[in-house]
Design a protein around this motif. Structure first.
Motif, PDB file in Angstrom:
ATOM      1  N   VAL A   1       0.851  -1.190   0.000  1.00 30.25           N
ATOM      2  CA  VAL A   1       0.000   0.000   0.000  1.00 30.25           C
ATOM      3  C   VAL A   1       0.888   1.242   0.000  1.00 30.25           C
ATOM      4  CG1 VAL A   1      -1.774   1.272   1.235  1.00 30.25           C
ATOM      5  CG2 VAL A   1      -1.799  -1.237   1.257  1.00 30.25           C
ATOM      6  N   PRO A   2       0.798   2.091  -1.007  1.00 27.91           N
ATOM      7  CA  PRO A   2       1.584   3.333  -0.982  1.00 27.91           C
ATOM      8  C   PRO A   2       1.011   4.315   0.031  1.00 27.91           C
ATOM      9  CG  PRO A   2       0.163   3.291  -2.908  1.00 27.91           C
ATOM     10  CD  PRO A   2      -0.009   1.960  -2.222  1.00 27.91           C
ATOM     11  N   ALA A   3       1.878   5.091   0.634  1.00 30.21           N
ATOM     12  CA  ALA A   3       1.426   6.026   1.667  1.00 30.21           C
ATOM     13  C   ALA A   3       2.458   7.122   1.849  1.00 30.21           C
ATOM     14  CB  ALA A   3       1.192   5.288   2.993  1.00 30.21           C
ATOM     15  N   LEU A   4       2.027   8.210   2.460  1.00 34.49           N
ATOM     16  CA  LEU A   4       2.916   9.286   2.888  1.00 34.49           C
ATOM     17  C   LEU A   4       3.041   9.217   4.400  1.00 34.49           C
ATOM     18  CD1 LEU A   4       1.639  12.232   0.645  1.00 34.49           C
ATOM     19  CD2 LEU A   4       3.683  10.847   0.316  1.00 34.49           C
ATOM     20  N   LEU A   5       4.277   9.183   4.878  1.00 36.52           N
ATOM     21  CA  LEU A   5       4.539   9.094   6.311  1.00 36.52           C
ATOM     22  C   LEU A   5       5.145  10.407   6.789  1.00 36.52           C
ATOM     23  CD1 LEU A   5       4.698   7.431   8.938  1.00 36.52           C
ATOM     24  CD2 LEU A   5       6.975   6.688   8.200  1.00 36.52           C
ATOM     25  N   PHE A   6       4.478  11.047   7.743  1.00 36.13           N
ATOM     26  CA  PHE A   6       4.933  12.302   8.330  1.00 36.13           C
ATOM     27  C   PHE A   6       5.460  12.018   9.731  1.00 36.13           C
ATOM     28  CE2 PHE A   6       1.847  13.375   5.152  1.00 36.13           C
ATOM     29  CZ  PHE A   6       2.228  14.605   4.621  1.00 36.13           C
ATOM     30  N   LEU A   7       6.737  12.272   9.948  1.00 37.71           N
ATOM     31  CA  LEU A   7       7.342  12.076  11.267  1.00 37.71           C
ATOM     32  C   LEU A   7       7.530  13.427  11.950  1.00 37.71           C
ATOM     33  CD1 LEU A   7      10.090   9.430  10.417  1.00 37.71           C
ATOM     34  CD2 LEU A   7       7.812   9.038  11.362  1.00 37.71           C
TER      35      LEU A   7
ATOM     36  N   GLU B   1       0.833  17.598  -0.999  1.00 42.40           N
ATOM     37  CA  GLU B   1       0.121  18.861  -1.126  1.00 42.40           C
ATOM     38  C   GLU B   1      -0.212  19.377   0.261  1.00 42.40           C
ATOM     39  OE1 GLU B   1      -3.727  18.372  -2.923  1.00 42.40           O
ATOM     40  OE2 GLU B   1      -4.019  16.432  -1.964  1.00 42.40           O
ATOM     41  N   TRP B   2      -0.723  20.587   0.309  1.00 38.52           N
ATOM     42  CA  TRP B   2      -1.066  21.222   1.566  1.00 38.52           C
ATOM     43  C   TRP B   2      -2.258  20.498   2.186  1.00 38.52           C
ATOM     44  CZ3 TRP B   2       1.080  24.193   4.967  1.00 38.52           C
ATOM     45  CH2 TRP B   2       0.318  24.929   5.882  1.00 38.52           C
ATOM     46  N   ASN B   3      -2.025  19.860   3.331  1.00 36.05           N
ATOM     47  CA  ASN B   3      -3.083  19.221   4.097  1.00 36.05           C
ATOM     48  C   ASN B   3      -2.973  19.769   5.513  1.00 36.05           C
ATOM     49  OD1 ASN B   3      -4.517  17.272   5.818  1.00 36.05           O
ATOM     50  ND2 ASN B   3      -4.684  16.051   3.966  1.00 36.05           N
ATOM     51  N   VAL B   4      -3.810  20.728   5.830  1.00 36.19           N
ATOM     52  CA  VAL B   4      -3.645  21.467   7.069  1.00 36.19           C
ATOM     53  C   VAL B   4      -3.878  20.568   8.277  1.00 36.19           C
ATOM     54  CG1 VAL B   4      -6.019  22.313   7.135  1.00 36.19           C
ATOM     55  CG2 VAL B   4      -4.209  23.624   8.249  1.00 36.19           C
ATOM     56  N   ALA B   5      -4.777  19.595   8.176  1.00 30.38           N
ATOM     57  CA  ALA B   5      -5.002  18.693   9.304  1.00 30.38           C
ATOM     58  C   ALA B   5      -3.743  17.915   9.631  1.00 30.38           C
ATOM     59  CB  ALA B   5      -6.160  17.739   8.986  1.00 30.38           C
ATOM     60  N   THR B   6      -3.084  17.415   8.608  1.00 34.18           N
ATOM     61  CA  THR B   6      -1.843  16.669   8.822  1.00 34.18           C
ATOM     62  C   THR B   6      -0.802  17.534   9.515  1.00 34.18           C
ATOM     63  OG1 THR B   6      -2.193  15.148   6.971  1.00 34.18           O
ATOM     64  CG2 THR B   6       0.086  15.558   7.636  1.00 34.18           C
ATOM     65  N   GLN B   7      -0.623  18.764   9.060  1.00 36.96           N
ATOM     66  CA  GLN B   7       0.390  19.630   9.662  1.00 36.96           C
ATOM     67  C   GLN B   7       0.025  20.018  11.095  1.00 36.96           C
ATOM     68  OE1 GLN B   7       3.316  20.194   8.523  1.00 36.96           O
ATOM     69  NE2 GLN B   7       3.052  19.392   6.454  1.00 36.96           N
ATOM     70  N   VAL B   8      -1.250  20.173  11.386  1.00 38.64           N
ATOM     71  CA  VAL B   8      -1.664  20.458  12.760  1.00 38.64           C
ATOM     72  C   VAL B   8      -1.291  19.291  13.668  1.00 38.64           C
ATOM     73  CG1 VAL B   8      -3.701  20.679  14.259  1.00 38.64           C
ATOM     74  CG2 VAL B   8      -3.498  22.101  12.224  1.00 38.64           C
ATOM     75  N   PHE B   9      -1.585  18.070  13.229  1.00 33.46           N
ATOM     76  CA  PHE B   9      -1.309  16.896  14.064  1.00 33.46           C
ATOM     77  C   PHE B   9       0.189  16.665  14.225  1.00 33.46           C
ATOM     78  CE2 PHE B   9      -5.523  15.180  12.237  1.00 33.46           C
ATOM     79  CZ  PHE B   9      -6.239  15.858  13.206  1.00 33.46           C
TER      80      PHE B   9
ATOM     81  N   VAL C   1       2.709  11.209  14.937  1.00 31.99           N
ATOM     82  CA  VAL C   1       3.054  10.607  13.653  1.00 31.99           C
ATOM     83  C   VAL C   1       1.782  10.571  12.823  1.00 31.99           C
ATOM     84  CG1 VAL C   1       3.753   8.472  12.497  1.00 31.99           C
ATOM     85  CG2 VAL C   1       4.943   9.219  14.555  1.00 31.99           C
ATOM     86  N   VAL C   2       1.870  10.914  11.540  1.00 30.00           N
ATOM     87  CA  VAL C   2       0.699  10.880  10.660  1.00 30.00           C
ATOM     88  C   VAL C   2       1.005   9.972   9.470  1.00 30.00           C
ATOM     89  CG1 VAL C   2      -0.864  12.199   9.194  1.00 30.00           C
ATOM     90  CG2 VAL C   2      -0.063  13.175  11.350  1.00 30.00           C
ATOM     91  N   LEU C   3       0.149   8.995   9.263  1.00 28.37           N
ATOM     92  CA  LEU C   3       0.231   8.119   8.088  1.00 28.37           C
ATOM     93  C   LEU C   3      -0.940   8.450   7.187  1.00 28.37           C
ATOM     94  CD1 LEU C   3       1.715   5.674   6.763  1.00 28.37           C
ATOM     95  CD2 LEU C   3      -0.013   4.220   7.835  1.00 28.37           C
ATOM     96  N   ALA C   4      -0.646   8.803   5.929  1.00 26.98           N
ATOM     97  CA  ALA C   4      -1.680   9.154   4.948  1.00 26.98           C
ATOM     98  C   ALA C   4      -1.655   8.098   3.844  1.00 26.98           C
ATOM     99  CB  ALA C   4      -1.430  10.547   4.378  1.00 26.98           C
ATOM    100  N   PRO C   5      -2.420   7.014   3.996  1.00 18.70           N
ATOM    101  CA  PRO C   5      -2.326   5.907   3.035  1.00 18.70           C
ATOM    102  C   PRO C   5      -3.170   6.137   1.785  1.00 18.70           C
ATOM    103  CG  PRO C   5      -3.835   5.342   4.807  1.00 18.70           C
ATOM    104  CD  PRO C   5      -3.317   6.720   5.117  1.00 18.70           C
ATOM    105  N   ASN C   6      -2.655   5.678   0.657  1.00 19.94           N
ATOM    106  CA  ASN C   6      -3.430   5.641  -0.580  1.00 19.94           C
ATOM    107  C   ASN C   6      -3.881   4.193  -0.785  1.00 19.94           C
ATOM    108  OD1 ASN C   6      -3.420   8.374  -1.502  1.00 19.94           O
ATOM    109  ND2 ASN C   6      -1.264   8.159  -1.991  1.00 19.94           N
TER     110      ASN C   6
END
Length: 935
Positions: A690-696, A725-733, A739-744
């Motif tokens: 599963v591809p995903a974006l991982l924000f640490l 892209e700009w995802n304000v919820a992700t940056q707030v968390f 840690v934020v995982l944004a899976p596709n």
């Protein structure tokens, strides 16, 4: 040494050994690794000794092992050969290799076979992967077994080194990629004829100035799909050897790069201090294979500095937080969530006919209003000030007026409005408050507008309205939803896309006379299943560019149009990535399009005759809504990255860097405080990656030394995608230390047709399992605390949030559902007509699939929810009506479940007003803080 390719840790002897090539991987700690020595001679021996002391010699076939014993006696090295070749070594080998063995932490020996031929290849774990294949014929059946491996460099005795795109070269040799179409030959005109003259003129310009490093696209030359040419400070992260496997176990040959990059289950948590290094071994030579794991890593010389450290993708699987020191600042929710951005969803931007001014919608004032700005200078003009959402601006052909759409209270019942270019006079052109109008397009003479609307309770049909008299004409019957009407250059025809095939998932292009008459279907699929969309007439009306997916990916196609039919369809590119949204250059010789790769979207240009292709704008991030100026070069577009809100940019081949027309990020927010993600893959349902974006989060954002909590941010759609892209919820968390995982997950766009359709008729099935396994992956590898993971999502993401808490309560400790679907049956009964058609197409027909609708509805499983749940809803939501949220709230209340519910008046499907967006994210962060951090 091949200095130009910066491979100073590989030593290759070309001469004076008469084209014999021998490769040495430097290792000062364990001794160099020799691969395929040349025939023994004093000259060869001196050159090998000159590279430094060696400890291990690998022979890839019996012929290469003939002189191995003489080298052993002269150099004192160990000899490693495959068991099939052991008899060819005089005195026998020191190490007998199996089919897949680790020679060292950064070197694997793999045996390949085919048609009676056997050979050993060595895969070096340097940046991007280096395949040393000896005498193996890369076009042979034996080489086909190498296709599952990941590498970017091929070193072979049969051909010159391939420093770039080695994997792609192997795919081409194995006929796994379409071969490039030959462009020239003795029966074709030379490339300097009229068809190519403009292309040559485009490129006969002085070289661009040096672009500042901060705005330079991160380069991937010779580094494979997941690795960048990294800055010096990140080099250790890239090339440190992986942790060893358990004793007696070797890595499978087909293991993917993402799986190898992930930390092993049970590994020490990356958030804990690293243990002290073990003492050095005293042996002069390494132990057999990979036993000496405590040896120090190979030292490396400096490498290229091509991008900032944050852009570097690590292969070593370590997920430690990075420190930015004093630059870190905890940003208040209202400050971060209040950052404005240019609209990219509702129509994007438009360039004036003379190419001097750009119109766009921006929510700088708190709601989206229409603005215009000259592409030269710094002035920006606000054209509307209604306090309601005003989007989709389109210049009239004489540039006197801007047409746009406006709704009330977020209800998406857009009317068509006109405003003069000075912003002084507005007029409601349609005045149909119960109808949704969209897809507006000016006629070439500027007297009419084409649009689609769902009048009289029918589907979205194509209409035309006279902008002077207001007279309307309906061109299609509304039996199915029509989208994207576009005028032919002479104003006589309109082309549009519609799903009128018996198979509801197919989509075709149609043309209809602008004055009314019979519509004609254009054959774009050749009888195959698939979708055709994004139709665009060429400037002279002789050709049509469009997006098609009949070859398992979205790609750009061009076909001549004559007498109501298309001629031969040409595919413009041979990429393996999704490409879509064509836009003609005004001279008709080239098409700009969007190229979607690993969650980044760039703008590229392909020439219709030569198929020559190059990037127009490819800074890492997401580009869209491209519009080309009258000079065939100047291009306006909307751009965003994870740390950059959506803004309007201008670029051109003679510009040293893109120029920002708008600047949404306030100067008080340091972009370095925001987090760029890593594009990763983790095993999901059925073992599919599963591809995903991982924000640490940065080290300064963490609370304590234990593993942090995490949030799974689930996108809507489901046919959508998490981009860079700009995802304000992700940056707030992530700024708050999550840690934020944004899976596709399966069903997402951007990864080919198969993945996009993988959840068809299975909503809440395997895509839900992909979400749950993502949460498990975070906990298993110590990236986050597996007991403190929350789910967050809007629309379909809100639906999967509810399903996750109900069906996987072991994985999630809290959830926030924003405008999420609760019951597919009641949703089908109350939502808009085009969305009902979408449900039938992608999920099923409630008349025949009633049990599926019931079983896949969160309302059915509400009693199973144990985790605290926050529900946020817009009162005027036309897609997921507020009655959906009220059903789950009632069930939670009756079941005594911990929950909170808040409705935003004057909002629809999502929160358009800045004050409500801030409030919703403040509530979400507080909810997670209460139940993941303090609960």
């Amino acid at each position: 040494m091949d200095i130009h390719q910066l491979r100073s840790w590989i030593f290759e002897l070309y001469e004076p050994l008469e084209n014999e090539r021998q490769y040495i991987a430097y290792d000062d700690a364990r001794g160099n690794l020799l691969i395929d020595v040349p025939p023994f001679s004093e000259r060869a021996l001196r050159l090998v000794r000159g590279a430094g002391p060696a400890s291990l010699l690998v022979a890839t076939n019996p012929a290469r092992a003939a002189d191995a014993d003489r080298y052993r006696q002269a150099l004192g090295v160990q000899i490693a050969v495959h068991r099939d070749d052991a008899n060819g070594v005089a005195g026998g080998p020191d190490l007998v290799l199996g089919d897949d063995e680790l020679l060292r932490p950064d070197a694997r020996a793999i045996r390949v076979r085919g048609a009676g031929e056997g050979a050993t290849v060595v895969l070096l774990r340097k940046s991007g992967g280096i395949l040393v294949c000896g005498d193996l014929d890369l076009a042979s059946d034996a080489a086909r077994t190498l296709l599952p491996l990941d590498f970017s460099v091929i070193l072979s005795a049969r051909r010159p080194p391939i420093w770039n795109a080695g994997k792609e070269m192997l795919l081409e040799l194995q006929d796994e990629l379409p071969r490039p179409r030959k462009q020239f030959g003795i029966f074709l005109q030379a490339p300097w004829d009229r068809a190519y003259a403009g292309r040559l003129q485009d490129k006969l310009t002085p070289n661009d100035l040096v672009v500042p490093r901060e705005t330079t696209a991160a380069r991937q030359a010779a580094m494979g799909p997941a690795t960048l040419v990294v800055a010096e400070g990140a080099r250790d992260l890239v090339e440190r050897p992986r942790r060893p496997l358990a004793a007696g176990r070797s890595a499978p040959a087909g293991e993917s790069a993402a799986a190898r990059s992930a930390p092993r289950p049970g590994a020490p948590a990356p958030w804990a201090p690293a243990p002290p290094p073990a003492a050095e071994k005293g042996a002069k030579r390494p132990k057999a294979f990979a036993e000496d794991w405590n040896a120090t890593g190979t030292p490396h010389p400096p490498t290229t500095i091509a991008n900032t450290e944050i852009a570097a993708a690590s292969l070593d699987g370590e997920w430690k937080p990075r420190s930015i020191g004093d630059r870190f600042r905890r940003i208040a929710v209202d400050e971060l969530a209040g950052v404005p951005y240019v609209d990219y969803l509702w129509g994007g931007i438009d360039l004036s006919p003379d190419g001097t001014e750009v119109a766009f919608a921006w929510n700088r004032s708190g709601t989206f209003e229409v603005y215009s700005a000259p592409i030269q200078g710094e002035r920006i003009f606000q054209l509307t000030d209604a306090g309601e959402r005003s989007v989709w601006p389109r210049w009239s052909p004489d540039a006197r007026w801007v047409a746009f759409l406006r709704d009330k209270g977020g209800d998406e019942r857009f009317d068509i409005w006109l405003v003069d270019r000075d912003g002084e006079h507005e007029r409601n052109l349609t005045s149909e408050p119960d109808v949704t109008h969209r897809d507006i397009a000016w006629s070439p003479d500027g007297t009419k507008l084409a649009y689609t609307a769902n009048t009289a309770g029918k589907g979205f049909a194509v209409h035309v309205i006279d902008v002077i008299t207001g007279a309307k004409r309906t061109l299609t019957d509304g039996a199915r939803d029509d989208v994207q009407p576009r005028w032919s250059p002479d104003g006589g025809l309109l082309i549009f896309a519609s799903r009128r095939d018996e198979r509801r998932t197919n989509q075709d292009l149609f043309v209809v006379p602008a004055a009314g008459g019979e519509m004609r279907k254009l054959d774009t699929r050749g009888g195959l299943d698939g979708e055709s969309l994004d139709p665009r007439w060429s400037p002279d009306g002789s050709r049509i560019a469009f997006t098609t997916d009949i070859r398992a990916r979205q790609e750009i196609a061009v076909a001549p149009y004559r007498n109501g039919a298309l001629g031969r369809i040409e595919r413009m590119t041979d990429s393996i990535r999704d490409e879509y949204q064509p836009a003609w250059r005004p001279d008709g010789r080239a098409v700009d399009y969007l190229h979607d790769e690993d969650a980044s979207v760039s703008i590229r240009r392909v020439f219709s005759v030569s198929h020559a292709d190059h990037a127009v704008a490819d800074i890492p991030g997401t580009h869209t809504a491209q519009a080309i100026g009258r000079d065939n070069d100047r291009t306006a577009y909307v751009y965003s990255s994870s740390t950059q809100p959506w803004d309007v940019f201008i670029t051109g081949e003679r510009m040293s860097e893109p120029r920002a027309v708008t600047r949404s990020l306030p100067s008080r927010i340091d972009a370095a405080t925001l987090v760029e993600p890593r594009h990763i893959r983790y095993p999901g349902a059925n073992g599919d990656m599963v591809p995903a974006l991982l924000f640490l989060p940065y080290a300064e954002a963490l609370h304590g030394t234990s593993a942090p909590p995490a949030v799974i941010n689930i996108h809507g759609g489901p046919t959508s995608q998490h981009h860079r892209e700009w995802n304000v919820a992700t940056q707030v968390f992530v700024n708050a230390g999550y840690v934020v995982l944004a899976p596709n997950v399966r069903g997402s766009t951007g990864y080919g047709k198969k993945w996009r359709e993988a959840n068809r008729h299975d909503w809440g099935g395997k895509d839900l399992e992909d979400i749950a396994r993502g949460a498990g992956w975070l906990g298993e590898h110590g990236i986050a605390d597996g007991k403190r993971i929350g789910a967050y999502g809007a629309s379909y993401g809100g639906y999967l949030t509810l399903m996750s808490l109900a069906l996987r309560p072991d994985r999630f400790a809290a959830g926030v559902s924003v405008v999420g679907v609760v019951s597919w049956k009641t949703m089908f009964d109350t939502t808009r007509g085009d969305l009902r058609d979408y449900l039938v197409r992608e999920l099923g027909d409630p008349a025949h699939d009633a049990e599926l609708f019931r079983e896949r509805s969160p309302l059915t499983h509400a009693s199973k929810i144990r985790a605290p749940l926050l529900i946020l809803q817009g009162a005027n939501d036309p897609r997921v009506p507020s009655s959906e949220a009220e059903q789950i709230v009632k069930a939670l209340r009756e079941g005594g479940k911990m929950h909170e519910y808040h409705v935003y008046e004057g909002e629809g499907h999502g929160f358009r007003k800045t004050e409500n967006r801030v409030d919703s994210l403040r509530r979400a962060l507080d909810w997670f803080d209460r139940h993941l951090r303090r609960g």
